[in-house]
Scaffold this motif. Structure first.
Motif, PDB file in Angstrom:
ATOM      1  N   HIS A 185      11.710   2.012 -26.990  1.00 35.47           N
ATOM      2  CA  HIS A 185      10.510   2.952 -27.482  1.00 35.47           C
ATOM      3  C   HIS A 185       9.072   2.279 -26.887  1.00 35.47           C
ATOM      4  CE1 HIS A 185      13.010   5.741 -29.355  1.00 35.47           C
ATOM      5  NE2 HIS A 185      13.556   4.884 -29.846  1.00 35.47           N
ATOM      6  N   TYR A 186       9.323   1.095 -26.087  1.00 37.02           N
ATOM      7  CA  TYR A 186       8.126   0.490 -25.909  1.00 37.02           C
ATOM      8  C   TYR A 186       7.471   0.529 -24.211  1.00 37.02           C
ATOM      9  CZ  TYR A 186      11.442  -3.292 -24.678  1.00 37.02           C
ATOM     10  OH  TYR A 186      12.433  -3.821 -23.905  1.00 37.02           O
ATOM     11  N   GLY A 187       8.300   0.990 -23.316  1.00 35.71           N
ATOM     12  CA  GLY A 187       7.961   1.004 -21.949  1.00 35.71           C
ATOM     13  C   GLY A 187       8.810   1.580 -21.161  1.00 35.71           C
ATOM     14  N   VAL A 188       8.672   1.364 -19.784  1.00 35.26           N
ATOM     15  CA  VAL A 188       9.411   1.877 -18.637  1.00 35.26           C
ATOM     16  C   VAL A 188       9.764   0.728 -17.698  1.00 35.26           C
ATOM     17  CG1 VAL A 188       8.576   4.241 -18.855  1.00 35.26           C
ATOM     18  CG2 VAL A 188       7.232   2.697 -17.442  1.00 35.26           C
ATOM     19  N   LYS A 189      10.670   1.034 -16.818  1.00 31.24           N
ATOM     20  CA  LYS A 189      11.024   0.084 -15.716  1.00 31.24           C
ATOM     21  C   LYS A 189      11.102   0.835 -14.728  1.00 31.24           C
ATOM     22  CE  LYS A 189      14.931  -1.535 -14.668  1.00 31.24           C
ATOM     23  NZ  LYS A 189      16.510  -2.256 -14.255  1.00 31.24           N
ATOM     24  N   PRO A 190      10.117   0.778 -13.679  1.00 31.59           N
ATOM     25  CA  PRO A 190      10.176   1.282 -12.438  1.00 31.59           C
ATOM     26  C   PRO A 190      11.223   0.552 -11.135  1.00 31.59           C
ATOM     27  CG  PRO A 190       8.090   0.239 -12.458  1.00 31.59           C
ATOM     28  CD  PRO A 190       8.806  -0.038 -13.584  1.00 31.59           C
ATOM     29  N   THR A 191      11.738   1.344 -10.545  1.00 33.35           N
ATOM     30  CA  THR A 191      12.230   0.626  -9.252  1.00 33.35           C
ATOM     31  C   THR A 191      11.477   1.272  -8.279  1.00 33.35           C
ATOM     32  OG1 THR A 191      14.465   0.824 -10.422  1.00 33.35           O
ATOM     33  CG2 THR A 191      14.300   0.808  -7.741  1.00 33.35           C
ATOM     34  N   PHE A 192      10.788   0.370  -7.672  1.00 36.52           N
ATOM     35  CA  PHE A 192       9.977   0.713  -6.422  1.00 36.52           C
ATOM     36  C   PHE A 192      10.459   0.774  -4.999  1.00 36.52           C
ATOM     37  CE2 PHE A 192       7.254  -1.456  -9.479  1.00 36.52           C
ATOM     38  CZ  PHE A 192       6.095  -0.470  -9.595  1.00 36.52           C
ATOM     39  N   SER A 193      10.074   1.480  -4.105  1.00 29.69           N
ATOM     40  CA  SER A 193      10.698   1.642  -2.956  1.00 29.69           C
ATOM     41  C   SER A 193      11.041   0.487  -1.752  1.00 29.69           C
ATOM     42  CB  SER A 193       9.972   2.649  -1.978  1.00 29.69           C
ATOM     43  OG  SER A 193       8.635   2.267  -1.700  1.00 29.69           O
ATOM     44  N   ASP A 194      10.351  -0.619  -2.400  1.00 29.46           N
ATOM     45  CA  ASP A 194      10.823  -2.030  -1.633  1.00 29.46           C
ATOM     46  C   ASP A 194      11.701  -2.972  -2.345  1.00 29.46           C
ATOM     47  OD1 ASP A 194       9.420  -3.123  -4.095  1.00 29.46           O
ATOM     48  OD2 ASP A 194       7.925  -4.072  -3.006  1.00 29.46           O
ATOM     49  N   GLY A 195      12.352  -2.115  -3.176  1.00 28.53           N
ATOM     50  CA  GLY A 195      13.558  -2.624  -4.137  1.00 28.53           C
ATOM     51  C   GLY A 195      13.129  -3.654  -5.420  1.00 28.53           C
ATOM     52  N   HIS A 196      11.847  -3.670  -5.676  1.00 29.76           N
ATOM     53  CA  HIS A 196      11.406  -4.255  -6.758  1.00 29.76           C
ATOM     54  C   HIS A 196      11.921  -3.708  -7.838  1.00 29.76           C
ATOM     55  CE1 HIS A 196       9.354  -7.152  -9.347  1.00 29.76           C
ATOM     56  NE2 HIS A 196       8.843  -6.075  -9.692  1.00 29.76           N
ATOM     57  N   ASP A 197      12.597  -4.120  -9.116  1.00 31.29           N
ATOM     58  CA  ASP A 197      12.742  -3.366 -10.225  1.00 31.29           C
ATOM     59  C   ASP A 197      12.926  -4.239 -11.302  1.00 31.29           C
ATOM     60  OD1 ASP A 197      15.464  -4.967  -9.919  1.00 31.29           O
ATOM     61  OD2 ASP A 197      16.464  -2.960  -9.687  1.00 31.29           O
ATOM     62  N   SER A 198      12.426  -5.506 -11.416  1.00 22.37           N
ATOM     63  CA  SER A 198      12.676  -6.205 -12.523  1.00 22.37           C
ATOM     64  C   SER A 198      11.474  -6.308 -13.649  1.00 22.37           C
ATOM     65  CB  SER A 198      12.840  -7.619 -12.067  1.00 22.37           C
ATOM     66  OG  SER A 198      11.915  -8.253 -11.202  1.00 22.37           O
ATOM     67  N   ARG A 228       0.757  -1.173  -0.033  1.00 22.35           N
ATOM     68  CA  ARG A 228       0.032  -0.046  -0.100  1.00 22.35           C
ATOM     69  C   ARG A 228       0.776   1.319   0.111  1.00 22.35           C
ATOM     70  NH1 ARG A 228      -5.617   0.689   2.320  1.00 22.35           N
ATOM     71  NH2 ARG A 228      -5.140  -1.279   3.253  1.00 22.35           N
ATOM     72  N   GLY A 229       1.920   1.418   0.793  1.00 25.42           N
ATOM     73  CA  GLY A 229       2.602   2.454   0.811  1.00 25.42           C
ATOM     74  C   GLY A 229       4.040   2.520  -0.106  1.00 25.42           C
ATOM     75  N   VAL A 230       4.235   1.742  -1.064  1.00 26.31           N
ATOM     76  CA  VAL A 230       5.145   1.623  -2.016  1.00 26.31           C
ATOM     77  C   VAL A 230       5.105   2.775  -2.844  1.00 26.31           C
ATOM     78  CG1 VAL A 230       4.129   0.338  -3.839  1.00 26.31           C
ATOM     79  CG2 VAL A 230       6.510  -0.001  -3.117  1.00 26.31           C
ATOM     80  N   THR A 231       6.311   3.559  -3.121  1.00 22.72           N
ATOM     81  CA  THR A 231       6.557   4.537  -4.120  1.00 22.72           C
ATOM     82  C   THR A 231       7.181   4.137  -5.068  1.00 22.72           C
ATOM     83  OG1 THR A 231       8.287   5.229  -2.656  1.00 22.72           O
ATOM     84  CG2 THR A 231       6.278   6.141  -2.021  1.00 22.72           C
ATOM     85  N   ILE A 232       7.641   4.853  -6.191  1.00 18.78           N
ATOM     86  CA  ILE A 232       8.464   4.827  -7.202  1.00 18.78           C
ATOM     87  C   ILE A 232       9.525   5.505  -7.093  1.00 18.78           C
ATOM     88  CG2 ILE A 232       8.775   5.014  -9.761  1.00 18.78           C
ATOM     89  CD1 ILE A 232       6.024   4.259 -10.310  1.00 18.78           C
ATOM     90  N   ALA A 233      10.741   4.883  -6.674  1.00 20.78           N
ATOM     91  CA  ALA A 233      11.875   5.706  -6.850  1.00 20.78           C
ATOM     92  C   ALA A 233      12.854   6.023  -7.662  1.00 20.78           C
ATOM     93  CB  ALA A 233      12.865   4.790  -5.798  1.00 20.78           C
TER      94      ALA A 233
END
Length: 139
Positions: free
Chosen positions: A76-89, A64-69
């Protein structure tokens, strides 16, 4: 979804709203979606969340409290977020972001049904890796 579908709407603007924890995406067909970070995280297209096939999905809790770091473009087809819980894959293609945005209500309902079926609360901490519900491929 591996990439863009021919003729599919493309993003015209992406805005990360940290205070409200939503990713706002405006598409070329005029649709604009405000996708909560939590929804992005629990439906990440990564193998860590989706597994390697049907029935291997890993129910995500405590997001619930996760953010995008960080938010990185991928070709040209997308984005890769790194979340505050470390998930980045997870690579979020434009098609996938459009699907998440346009199906938010149904996806939230599906998520709540999965939580209820598993007998866990939305804010419960994730079990440690390597225990029930996880997978060990490291992706």
């Amino acid at each position: 979804m591996a990439g863009l579908t021919a003729g599919a709407p493309t993003p015209q603007a992406l805005t990360v709203h940290q205070a409200s924890r939503v990713l706002e995406v405006a598409f070329s067909d005029g649709a604009t979606f405000r996708i909560p970070f939590e929804l992005l995280r629990v439906y990440s297209p990564s193998a860590e969340v989706q597994g390697h096939g049907p029935g291997q999905e890993v129910l995500q809790t405590g997001k619930r409290g996760v953010t995008i770091a960080q938010l990185e473009p991928v070709g040209h087809y997308g984005v890769k977020p790194t979340f505050s819980d470390g998930h980045d894959s997870g690579i979020f293609t434009w098609d996938y972001l459009y699907a998440l945005g346009s199906r938010q209500d149904a996806l939230w309902a599906q998520y709540e049904e999965r939580l209820a079926a598993a007998g866990v609360e939305r804010d419960a901490p994730m079990p440690p890796r390597g225990r029930a519900g996880g997978h060990g491929c490291g992706s």
